[in-house]
Design a protein around this motif. Sequence first.
Motif, mmCIF file in Angstrom:
data_model
loop_
_atom_site.group_PDB
_atom_site.id
_atom_site.type_symbol
_atom_site.label_atom_id
_atom_site.label_comp_id
_atom_site.label_asym_id
_atom_site.label_seq_id
_atom_site.Cartn_x
_atom_site.Cartn_y
_atom_site.Cartn_z
ATOM 1 N N ARG A 20 29.014 45.009 49.311
ATOM 2 C CA ARG A 20 29.374 43.737 50.052
ATOM 3 C C ARG A 20 30.814 43.474 49.055
ATOM 4 O O ARG A 20 30.663 43.247 47.893
ATOM 5 N N LEU A 21 31.879 42.703 49.695
ATOM 6 C CA LEU A 21 32.884 42.331 49.030
ATOM 7 C C LEU A 21 32.569 40.795 48.801
ATOM 8 O O LEU A 21 32.104 40.268 49.339
ATOM 9 N N VAL A 22 32.683 40.717 47.424
ATOM 10 C CA VAL A 22 32.496 39.304 46.732
ATOM 11 C C VAL A 22 33.781 38.794 45.868
ATOM 12 O O VAL A 22 34.097 39.698 45.080
ATOM 13 N N ALA A 23 34.655 37.850 46.416
ATOM 14 C CA ALA A 23 35.638 37.418 45.899
ATOM 15 C C ALA A 23 36.579 38.603 45.574
ATOM 16 O O ALA A 23 37.320 38.954 44.940
ATOM 17 N N LEU A 27 30.459 44.226 44.998
ATOM 18 C CA LEU A 27 29.834 43.523 44.393
ATOM 19 C C LEU A 27 29.558 44.354 43.057
ATOM 20 O O LEU A 27 29.693 43.860 41.832
ATOM 21 N N LEU A 28 29.235 45.593 43.014
ATOM 22 C CA LEU A 28 29.176 46.410 41.837
ATOM 23 C C LEU A 28 30.536 46.401 41.023
ATOM 24 O O LEU A 28 30.134 46.576 39.670
ATOM 25 N N VAL A 29 31.652 46.479 41.498
ATOM 26 C CA VAL A 29 32.673 46.387 40.591
ATOM 27 C C VAL A 29 33.026 45.348 39.578
ATOM 28 O O VAL A 29 33.487 45.720 38.526
ATOM 29 N N TRP A 30 32.460 44.052 39.932
ATOM 30 C CA TRP A 30 32.585 43.091 39.161
ATOM 31 C C TRP A 30 31.906 43.307 37.653
ATOM 32 O O TRP A 30 32.368 43.097 36.520
ATOM 33 N N LEU A 217 24.603 34.781 47.594
ATOM 34 C CA LEU A 217 26.146 36.063 47.452
ATOM 35 C C LEU A 217 27.119 34.902 47.867
ATOM 36 O O LEU A 217 28.530 34.799 47.188
ATOM 37 N N SER A 218 26.979 33.692 48.718
ATOM 38 C CA SER A 218 28.169 32.855 48.829
ATOM 39 C C SER A 218 28.456 32.145 47.465
ATOM 40 O O SER A 218 29.696 31.834 47.290
#
Length: 249
Positions: A20-23, A27-30, A217-218
Amino acid sequence: MLCVIPVRGGSKGIPGKNRRLVAGKPLLVWTIEQALAAQPKMDVLVSTDDEQLADIARSAGAEVPWLRPVHLAEDTTATEPVVEHAIAAYTAEGKRPDAVMLLQVTSPVRLEGTLDRAIQQFVASGVDSMVGAVPQTPFLWQYGADEHDQPRAHFTIGARPRRQELDRTQMFYRETGSLYVTRTEIYEREHNRLGGKIGIFEMDDLEGVDIDTELDLSIADHQLTQLHRDTANATSAASAGPTDKDTAQ
């Protein structure tokens, strides 16, 4: 030091959570980017059973030398066997690590320098394992074994201290799930991320987010967006140099 980031393709609570895109990022990429930026440098390995997550991880710069075996990617699979699998693979290649930093993707909010500080504390303290935690006041209550029992307070009711008067021995520390650092022999001997002499690594309250629900998540999205914006603004201000107002007259 080896950094292991375990991430499964399946997620019952939030389908596709780790993609999921987060910011603005999966999410994994952060977590991968934070690990790659840590000093001293670590080998950053993502252990996953999912080809799409593997592609995301490789694109972000992490090592994904294999897909995790099916028996290590079930709903009931503990994290320790996953880390031990990574240790065994590295050892077979003659690269047995002295210690492993375990980072969990579901706790993506880590301040700049947090991982550097964790590595430094682990080395300097001489502990065998270390757990990331955020401080909590002792104003905790617990029900008794029987519904008619009086609830039990974890502080002296008649002498409630003010928060600013509490020292670290009076605080509780909540495990964030964000990071652990463990000597390799602890995994090999005790099959646990924590063992031997254990140290607490104190993290900022902001870093205590653990994503289990859409609300979590939010919250993570909001915090990472704000942190990224603050960092970008600070970098922009520094590169712009002094303004007329800042210049000595």
